[in-house]
Design an enzyme around this catalytic site. Structure first.
Site, PDB file in Angstrom:
ATOM      1  N   LYS A   1       0.845  -1.194   0.000  1.00 31.05           N
ATOM      2  CA  LYS A   1       0.000   0.000   0.000  1.00 31.05           C
ATOM      3  C   LYS A   1       0.880   1.244   0.000  1.00 31.05           C
ATOM      4  CE  LYS A   1      -1.991   2.796   2.842  1.00 31.05           C
ATOM      5  NZ  LYS A   1      -2.011   3.990   1.983  1.00 31.05           N
TER       6      LYS A   1
ATOM      7  N   GLY B   1       6.550   5.004   8.523  1.00 37.12           N
ATOM      8  CA  GLY B   1       5.758   6.232   8.573  1.00 37.12           C
ATOM      9  C   GLY B   1       5.911   6.905   9.918  1.00 37.12           C
ATOM     10  N   SER B   2       4.837   7.572  10.332  1.00 43.26           N
ATOM     11  CA  SER B   2       4.915   8.366  11.557  1.00 43.26           C
ATOM     12  C   SER B   2       4.878   7.458  12.788  1.00 43.26           C
ATOM     13  CB  SER B   2       3.737   9.341  11.613  1.00 43.26           C
ATOM     14  OG  SER B   2       2.518   8.630  11.577  1.00 43.26           O
ATOM     15  N   THR B   3       5.451   7.938  13.870  1.00 42.09           N
ATOM     16  CA  THR B   3       5.466   7.168  15.114  1.00 42.09           C
ATOM     17  C   THR B   3       4.037   6.955  15.607  1.00 42.09           C
ATOM     18  OG1 THR B   3       7.694   7.874  15.660  1.00 42.09           O
ATOM     19  CG2 THR B   3       6.333   7.156  17.499  1.00 42.09           C
TER      20      THR B   3
ATOM     21  N   GLY C   1       2.448   4.226  13.625  1.00 46.81           N
ATOM     22  CA  GLY C   1       3.154   2.990  13.993  1.00 46.81           C
ATOM     23  C   GLY C   1       2.669   2.431  15.321  1.00 46.81           C
TER      24      GLY C   1
ATOM     25  N   GLU D   1       9.391   1.144  10.943  1.00 53.63           N
ATOM     26  CA  GLU D   1      10.439   2.150  10.719  1.00 53.63           C
ATOM     27  C   GLU D   1       9.764   3.499  10.875  1.00 53.63           C
ATOM     28  OE1 GLU D   1      13.419   1.331  10.504  1.00 53.63           O
ATOM     29  OE2 GLU D   1      13.455  -0.673   9.631  1.00 53.63           O
TER      30      GLU D   1
ATOM     31  N   CYS E   1      13.491  10.324   7.218  1.00 48.93           N
ATOM     32  CA  CYS E   1      13.526   9.905   8.618  1.00 48.93           C
ATOM     33  C   CYS E   1      14.961   9.883   9.149  1.00 48.93           C
ATOM     34  CB  CYS E   1      12.855   8.553   8.790  1.00 48.93           C
ATOM     35  SG  CYS E   1      13.360   7.360   7.572  1.00 48.93           S
TER      36      CYS E   1
ATOM     37  N   GLU F   1      10.262  15.901  15.328  1.00 56.40           N
ATOM     38  CA  GLU F   1      10.606  15.681  13.920  1.00 56.40           C
ATOM     39  C   GLU F   1       9.805  16.669  13.081  1.00 56.40           C
ATOM     40  OE1 GLU F   1       9.253  11.987  11.929  1.00 56.40           O
ATOM     41  OE2 GLU F   1      11.291  11.851  11.149  1.00 56.40           O
TER      42      GLU F   1
HETATM   43  P1  NAP Z   1       1.576   8.320   8.182  1.00 52.06           P
HETATM   44  O1  NAP Z   1       0.189   8.691   8.546  1.00 52.06           O
HETATM   45  O2  NAP Z   1       2.358   7.530   9.136  1.00 52.06           O
HETATM   46  O3  NAP Z   1       1.481   7.554   6.773  1.00 52.06           O
HETATM   47  C1  NAP Z   1       2.400   6.582   6.328  1.00 52.06           C
HETATM   48  C2  NAP Z   1       1.663   5.444   5.598  1.00 52.06           C
HETATM   49  O4  NAP Z   1       0.805   4.777   6.521  1.00 52.06           O
HETATM   50  C3  NAP Z   1       0.756   5.895   4.460  1.00 52.06           C
HETATM   51  O5  NAP Z   1       0.718   4.896   3.477  1.00 52.06           O
HETATM   52  C4  NAP Z   1      -0.587   6.017   5.148  1.00 52.06           C
HETATM   53  O6  NAP Z   1      -1.664   5.945   4.240  1.00 52.06           O
HETATM   54  C5  NAP Z   1      -0.544   4.825   6.072  1.00 52.06           C
HETATM   55  N1  NAP Z   1      -1.378   4.916   7.273  1.00 52.06           N
HETATM   56  C6  NAP Z   1      -1.760   6.021   7.945  1.00 52.06           C
HETATM   57  N2  NAP Z   1      -2.502   5.692   9.019  1.00 52.06           N
HETATM   58  C7  NAP Z   1      -2.601   4.335   9.030  1.00 52.06           C
HETATM   59  C8  NAP Z   1      -3.259   3.392   9.869  1.00 52.06           C
HETATM   60  N3  NAP Z   1      -3.941   3.773  10.947  1.00 52.06           N
HETATM   61  N4  NAP Z   1      -3.143   2.078   9.586  1.00 52.06           N
HETATM   62  C9  NAP Z   1      -2.437   1.658   8.518  1.00 52.06           C
HETATM   63  N5  NAP Z   1      -1.817   2.522   7.666  1.00 52.06           N
HETATM   64  C10 NAP Z   1      -1.880   3.828   7.931  1.00 52.06           C
HETATM   65  O7  NAP Z   1       2.412   9.612   7.829  1.00 52.06           O
HETATM   66  P2  NAP Z   1       1.843  11.014   7.284  1.00 52.06           P
HETATM   67  O8  NAP Z   1       0.565  11.362   7.976  1.00 52.06           O
HETATM   68  O9  NAP Z   1       1.836  10.961   5.816  1.00 52.06           O
HETATM   69  O10 NAP Z   1       2.987  12.011   7.743  1.00 52.06           O
HETATM   70  C11 NAP Z   1       2.926  12.632   9.030  1.00 52.06           C
HETATM   71  C12 NAP Z   1       4.307  12.780   9.646  1.00 52.06           C
HETATM   72  O11 NAP Z   1       4.893  11.490   9.814  1.00 52.06           O
HETATM   73  C13 NAP Z   1       5.340  13.510   8.816  1.00 52.06           C
HETATM   74  O12 NAP Z   1       5.236  14.882   8.914  1.00 52.06           O
HETATM   75  C14 NAP Z   1       6.625  12.969   9.395  1.00 52.06           C
HETATM   76  O13 NAP Z   1       6.968  13.643  10.574  1.00 52.06           O
HETATM   77  C15 NAP Z   1       6.293  11.540   9.716  1.00 52.06           C
HETATM   78  N6  NAP Z   1       6.730  10.610   8.642  1.00 52.06           N
HETATM   79  C16 NAP Z   1       7.823   9.834   8.860  1.00 52.06           C
HETATM   80  C17 NAP Z   1       8.250   8.989   7.851  1.00 52.06           C
HETATM   81  C18 NAP Z   1       9.444   8.111   8.033  1.00 52.06           C
HETATM   82  O14 NAP Z   1      10.052   7.728   7.047  1.00 52.06           O
HETATM   83  N7  NAP Z   1       9.800   7.727   9.226  1.00 52.06           N
HETATM   84  C19 NAP Z   1       7.594   8.914   6.644  1.00 52.06           C
HETATM   85  C20 NAP Z   1       6.458   9.712   6.454  1.00 52.06           C
HETATM   86  C21 NAP Z   1       6.043  10.544   7.467  1.00 52.06           C
HETATM   87  P3  NAP Z   1      -2.293   7.304   3.630  1.00 52.06           P
HETATM   88  O15 NAP Z   1      -1.224   7.906   2.806  1.00 52.06           O
HETATM   89  O16 NAP Z   1      -3.428   6.807   2.827  1.00 52.06           O
HETATM   90  O17 NAP Z   1      -2.680   8.156   4.789  1.00 52.06           O
END
Ligand code: NAP
Ligand code: MG
Length: 454
Positions: free
Chosen positions: A155, A208-210, A213, A230, A264, A356
């Site tokens: 996904k 993705g986000s903590t 996660g 991660e 990240c 972050e």
């Molecule tokens: P996110 O919500 O963690 O999204 C990452 C992935 O997880 C996307 O594919 C998202 O789908 C999916 N997702 C979101 N909520 C989920 C859930 N409850 N169950 C399963 N999958 C889920 O990250 P974001 O909201 O795009 O970004 C927010 C912040 O996270 C950023 O500003 C940054 O600080 C941090 N971040 C960290 C990393 C990293 O590499 N560690 C990467 C991205 C973001 P959708 O796209 O459809 O929402």
């Protein structure tokens, strides 16, 4: 049912295409097809599985430029970075194409018989990818998962699905059997969450986000589902006074502003030994002002825009009222641009130092001596990456061992190499990806005892 999703180019703010977003019912059907495909895929001989992964790598290699251009348009990555990212998918597939024939168990001396272990595939693996590195992060999950004999449902983030969809087509063109590797576009909170709750998905590999996660780990507990996480980071670039300051300062902007800071592993805290602080800042200012923030299609571009209007708002909210020392340039006009921004932090409880930001913003802070430098690197809940710059080998190794982080580089800002393990300490994650042992986390270890009693 599917609904159309607008895909926006972050450099122009224009809608470039639409893709179909699946609902939970469709996602269930995809997962069920992956479960049906799993028994035949695990029976493919190790050499043939390796051959198919090499063909998949070759198909990616033949489409590097197309994939790179898609990523420039969808994610605003510089063309140079995007080519590297597509090449990384090829390289990771090639690396793990050798793994099926080397997924070797043990023969353990025991009384009364022979004892051997096997690495069995899990079944269906769900890989959830964020928008910051759509291609590499996908490959770090799907390549070892497939090599270990699992079927994969991937996904991508809803903001950046285009390269994943194309890579899914290339897998089929390369000869991977139907439903062994499927890509689903859908909302994280529904379709992504279904990976957590659907009993046929045996592992969730999430980046993705903590906060997301944490929810995923909690949800996986209900079925004792395997999970690799991660997550975020706030990594330190620790610069000692005896370092090659010219090199350290010239490299430091790219360690945090690459991918517009949406990394990240970004070294978003620069800790400088106090006696070298002024000299470092002089050199660093020149380097930051020279970062080429340009249209990402321009071959000379070193930094593109942020991914979305929302991300720019979030990054801006950190900088308002913060102690800005100097900034680089950014284009005017359409696009979610944000200039490289350097803060001189005096209060280590400030939000900009602790959280972050995921944008091109860095805090610089002096430290008194080695002990304080290491202690400051360990400030906060994260521990993903980091750098140490010094000419003293003993100090470099002491500091590298003292800093609580999954990956650290000495006199370099490199973070991820596919042949070495990658993952976080503390709240930066759980488990490791990549490296020679990656297949273990996509397998169950089984122990078999054979009696030799008469
Ligand atoms: P996110 O919500 O963690 O999204 C990452 C992935 O997880 C996307 O594919 C998202 O789908 C999916 N997702 C979101 N909520 C989920 C859930 N409850 N169950 C399963 N999958 C889920 O990250 P974001 O909201 O795009 O970004 C927010 C912040 O996270 C950023 O500003 C940054 O600080 C941090 N971040 C960290 C990393 C990293 O590499 N560690 C990467 C991205 C973001 P959708 O796209 O459809 O929402
Ligand atoms: Mg989110």
């Amino acid at each position: 049912m599917t609904t159309p999703l607008d895909i926006i180019n972050p450099s122009t703010e224009e809608v470039i295409t639409q893709v179909a977003m699946l609902d939970v019912g469709e996602a269930d059907r995809v997962i069920e097809r992956a479960a049906v495909a799993a028994p035949a895929w695990r029976r493919v001989t190790p050499a043939d599985r390796g051959r198919l992964l090499r063909r998949f790598a070759e198909a990616v290699d033949a489409h590097i430029e197309e994939l790179a251009q898609l990523e420039v348009a969808n994610s605003g990555h510089t063309i140079g970075n995007a080519r590297w990212e597509a090449g990384n998918v090829r390289d990771v597939l090639t690396y793990y194409s050798a793994a099926p024939e080397r997924h070797i168990g043990k023969q353990i001396p025991v009384a009364g018989g022979v004892d051997v272990t096997f690495y069995e595939p899990l079944g269906v693996v769900g890989v959830i990818v964020p928008w910051n590195f759509p291609m590499p992060i996908a490959g770090w999950g799907f390549a070892p998962a497939l090599a270990a004999g699992n079927t994969v449902v991937l996904k991508p983030a809803s903001l950046t699905p285009l390269t994943a969809l194309r890579i899914g087509e290339l897998a089929l063109e390369a000869g991977l059997p139907e439903n062994v590797f499927q890509v689903v576009v859908g909302e994280g909170s529904s379709v992504g969450q279904r990976f957590v709750t659907h009993p046929s998905v045996r592992k969730v590999c999430f980046t993705g986000s903590t906060s997301a996660g944490q929810r995923i780990m909690e949800g996986c507990a209900a079925q004792m589902k395997r999970v690799t996480l991660e997550l975020g980071g706030k990594s330190a670039n620790v610069i000692f006074a005896d370092a090659d300051l010219e090199r350290a300062a010239a490299a430091a902007p790219y360690a945090v502003f690459d991918n517009a800071g949406q990394d990240c592993c970004a070294r978003s805290r620069i800790l400088v030994e106090a006696s070298a602080y002024d000299r470092f800042m002089e050199l660093f200012e020149v380097a930051v002002r020279n970062v080429k923030v340009l249209d990402p299609r321009d071959e000379a571009s070193e930094m593109g825009p942020l991914i979305s209007a929302g991300q720019r708002e979030s990054v801006s909210s950190y900088v308002e009222g913060a102690p800005v020392a100097f900034r680089g340039h950014a284009p005017e006009g359409p696009g979610y641009w944000f200039p490289p921004t350097v803060l001189e932090t005096t209060d280590r409880s400030e939000r900009t130092y602790c959280e972050e930001i995921f944008g091109p913003v860095v805090s610089v802070v002096p430290f008194a001596d080695e002990a304080e430098g290491v202690a400051m690197a360990n400030d906060g809940p994260y521990g993903l990456s980091g750098s140490i710059w010094t000419r003293d080998v003993g100090r470099a190794l002491r500091a590298a061992r003292g800093i609580e982080t999954g990956t650290i580089s000495i006199n370099s800002n490199s973070s991820v190499r596919y042949a070495t393990p990658f993952g976080g300490f503390k709240q930066s994650g759980l488990g490791r990806e990549l490296g020679p042992d990656a297949l273990r986390s996509f397998s169950e270890e089984k122990n078999v005892f054979i009696s030799t009693e008469e």
